[in-house]
Design an enzyme around this catalytic site. Structure first.
Site, mmCIF file in Angstrom:
data_model
loop_
_atom_site.group_PDB
_atom_site.id
_atom_site.type_symbol
_atom_site.label_atom_id
_atom_site.label_comp_id
_atom_site.label_asym_id
_atom_site.label_seq_id
_atom_site.Cartn_x
_atom_site.Cartn_y
_atom_site.Cartn_z
ATOM 1 N N ARG A 10 -22.628 -8.555 31.991
ATOM 2 C CA ARG A 10 -23.229 -8.113 30.727
ATOM 3 C C ARG A 10 -24.625 -8.708 30.549
ATOM 4 O O ARG A 10 -25.502 -8.080 29.955
ATOM 5 C CB ARG A 10 -22.328 -8.453 29.529
ATOM 6 N N GLU A 58 -18.214 3.220 16.023
ATOM 7 C CA GLU A 58 -18.456 3.620 17.420
ATOM 8 C C GLU A 58 -18.444 5.134 17.602
ATOM 9 O O GLU A 58 -19.216 5.679 18.396
ATOM 10 C CB GLU A 58 -17.407 2.985 18.338
ATOM 11 N N PHE A 83 -13.518 -0.180 22.512
ATOM 12 C CA PHE A 83 -13.931 0.689 21.404
ATOM 13 C C PHE A 83 -14.750 1.883 21.882
ATOM 14 O O PHE A 83 -14.767 2.926 21.235
ATOM 15 C CB PHE A 83 -14.701 -0.136 20.370
ATOM 16 N N HIS A 109 -17.142 -6.447 28.065
ATOM 17 C CA HIS A 109 -15.855 -7.063 27.710
ATOM 18 C C HIS A 109 -14.679 -6.221 28.194
ATOM 19 O O HIS A 109 -13.697 -6.020 27.479
ATOM 20 C CB HIS A 109 -15.773 -7.315 26.202
ATOM 21 N N ASP A 117 -9.729 -13.735 23.053
ATOM 22 C CA ASP A 117 -9.561 -12.697 22.021
ATOM 23 C C ASP A 117 -8.243 -11.932 22.168
ATOM 24 O O ASP A 117 -7.744 -11.342 21.221
ATOM 25 C CB ASP A 117 -10.733 -11.711 22.045
ATOM 26 N N ARG A 167 -17.310 -9.968 30.468
ATOM 27 C CA ARG A 167 -17.768 -11.055 29.612
ATOM 28 C C ARG A 167 -17.948 -12.349 30.411
ATOM 29 O O ARG A 167 -18.849 -13.141 30.153
ATOM 30 C CB ARG A 167 -16.731 -11.288 28.512
#
Lengths: 315, 280
Positions: A10, A58, A83, A109, A117, A167
């Site tokens: 990323r 989104e 998402f 991610h 998470d 990530r």
């Protein structure tokens, strides 16, 4: 030996966007309130007037990106894989895929390595979802060098692309001075004739470690990096099936619908040989440090070694 | 609007309605009710308001139109055909295998269609993107979209509405075709989006309410929207589903049903009578 550089793909994405922005002043970047995490924030800082935040919406972002693309702009739209490919799947399918618009989806991610998470954010279904959209190019870079090259390459390509970034900081194994990226072209990282490990994303590095481990046991494994999952490089896979007679796939994604499925489809229809898949085995993720989670979910070199031996035994 | 212009628009709207019936009858499927309720607005947009050229359908400076309620494509196709984007005879091939006129609009297949739509709630976002593109490029083209009143039950509509006002997209006009009916019943009964004007005002839009079958009111509304600066405009148009075909008017059952041969004949008789009256 010099220390291995570790960078998240990323980060390379964010830097590459800035690089692109310097060359192309019509480039637009969008995000959905995750610019700091997806690293589009780097572009926002450099070119604030060409960055648009859709907020936590989104589905609308995808539609706005599609509309912008019809006006001649190349648009990169970013969010977490969950998402973008998940929540906005139908918008991607109907407003970007169906009209084949020039929108690049920068999904970060992806996979279990999101870490703490947990399951709600660990998207292991995105490749499967995106593969079903006709004309969608899917690229899953293995390190920061490949991620940068992929971003620069897709900017030159006209049509929808799904870019999958992680990530977690991962080891760089490609040489930035000599690395060449071509959409749809797999890379043979080392030759071998007993089994082929076909890997993508952060599992490519694990595949290289697995190759060394297998070598110690007298097994010569070929390693192929498939950065472009669609369109997949059929030739390199069929050649490997023909020459090594057994394949193990490795991906940080569900074993359903991702690289393992794509390779199996190619092999079954072209040169049937045993294919054994390493991936997330039809389970949801969970919270924990990324590296630990990769171990728990069987996404390590040792898992590839085990499955490679299984594939060989099935010859 | 002068009387001659108004009469010309009414005549064209009559031809468009016949095109809708022709297309849906030949396809033996499609959505006549909502096509007839938006006919006057689409006729006005393409024949009196929008800057479009059938000879140059991709002109980068053209006004854009997005049919967010994509199922009412028969009305858009009839308008585009009469405007000259493709032959009127093509309307009879609606929904046929390989036809340029798909069940829902395709920007890849049909000249004059600016965005592929059909899945409700998504067209408005693409219209917002086009309007944003116009602002970024300092172009003075404008963007129009038509939504169904049932369609605004989709959450994405409000994501788009929020974004459009946050970005001050005054080059965007969204029409809500308030014919009061959706597939499962009246919109009030199914999952009421009423009061509609208040909702758009709350989202920061300039709101105009009209009767969507009065060319005077349509004309005044779009001219006001063109002058209004700083906010996007929502035109909430009260309309009649199935307008001008007596047995289809205000009937939920004509949302997505094609007329049989007898019903087709009756509809054409009624529309021809109306046309004759206008041309007299």
């Amino acid at each position: 030996m010099a220390d291995v550089i570790k960078t998240a793909t990323r980060d390379a994405y964010g830097k590459a966007l800035v690089e692109l922005g310097e060359k192309d002043n019509s480039l637009i970047v969008m995000d959905a309130d995750l610019a700091a995490a997806t690293k589009t924030g780097m572009f926002k800082k450099a070119f604030g007037d060409r960055f648009y935040d859709a907020g936590i919406a989104e589905c609308n972002m995808v539609g706005v990106a599609a509309g912008l693309a019809t006006t001649g702009h190349t648009v990169f739209a970013s969010s977490f894989a969950m998402f973008l490919a998940g929540r906005a799947f139908e918008q991607v399918r109907n407003t970007i895929g169906y009209p084949h618009l020039n929108v690049k989806l920068g999904a970060t991610h992806a996979g279990i390595s999101v870490g703490e998470d947990g399951a709600s954010h660990q998207c292991c279904e995105d490749i499967a979802l995106m593969r079903t959209i006709p004309g969608m190019v899917i690229i899953n870079p293995a390190d920061d060098v490949e991620a940068r090259a992929a971003v620069l390459a897709v900017a030159e390509y006209e049509g929808p692309v799904y870019l999958r970034f992680g990530r977690l900081a991962v080891p760089r194994f490609n040489d930035p001075d000599t690395y060449e990226f071509k959409i749809g072209k797999g890379i043979e990282l080392c030759d071998g004739n007993d089994v082929t490990i076909v890997a993508t994303g952060l599992m490519v590095n694990e595949a290289m470690i697995a190759k060394d481990m297998l070598k110690e046991e007298g097994i010569n494994a070929r390693v192929i990096n498939i950065h472009t999952i669609k369109p997949i490089d059929r030739d390199i896979i069929l050649k490997a099936a023909e020459e090594t007679g057994a394949i193990v796939t490795a991906e940080e994604h569900s074993i359903i619908g991702g690289l393992g499925s794509a390779v199996t489809e190619v092999v079954c229809e072209g040169k049937p040989v045993p294919v054994v898949r390493v991936g997330v085995e039809d389970k949801f993720g969970g919270s924990g440090p990324a590296v630990e989670m990769l171990k728990i979910y069987g996404l390590c070199a040792s898992n590839i070694v085990e499955k490679a031996k299984k594939a060989i035994s099935m010859k | 609007m002068d009387a001659t212009t108004k009469k010309q628009l009414q005549i064209m709207a009559c031809h468009v309605r016949m095109g809708v019936i022709e297309g849906v009858f030949n396809a033996k499927s499609g959505h006549p009710g909502g096509s007839l309720s938006i006919t006057d607005i689409l006729t006005y947009l393409y024949f009196n308001h929008m800057n479009v050229d059938p000879k140059n359908p991709k002109d980068e400076n053209r006004d854009r139109f997005v049919l967010s309620k994509g199922h009412t494509a028969p009305a858009l196709y009839a308008v585009l055909a009469h405007k000259g984007f493709f032959p009127v005879a093509e309307l009879k091939n609606l929904r046929k295998p390989g036809a340029m006129l798909q069940g829902h609009p395709s920007m890849k297949l049909t000249p004059g269609v600016d965005m592929s739509t059909g899945s409700l709630g998504q067209g408005i976002s693409t219209a917002v993107g086009m309007a944003l593109g116009g602002k970024i490029d300092n172009k003075d083209y404008r963007v129009f979209t038509v939504l169904g009143d049932g369609e605004i039950e989709e959450g994405q509509v409000w994501e788009a509405a929020m974004f459009a006002s946050a970005k001050g997209l005054d080059n965007l006009v969204a029409v809500v075709d308030n014919n009061n009916l959706q597939i499962d019943g009246s919109i009030a009964e199914v999952n009421s989006p009423y009061p509609i004007p208040e909702k758009f005002r709350a989202f920061g839009w300039n709101v105009i309410e009209i009767y969507g079958h009065s060319f005077d009111e349509i004309d005044a509304a779009f001219n006001e929207a063109a002058q209004f600066k700083g906010k996007p405009t929502a035109i909430i148009a009260k309309t009649v589903k199935g307008k001008d075909v007596s047995f289809m008017e205000d009937q939920c059952s004509w949302h997505g049903t094609a007329p049989n041969a007898e019903q087709y004949e009756q509809a054409m008789v009624e529309l021809n009578a109306k046309l004759a009256e206008l041309e007299a």
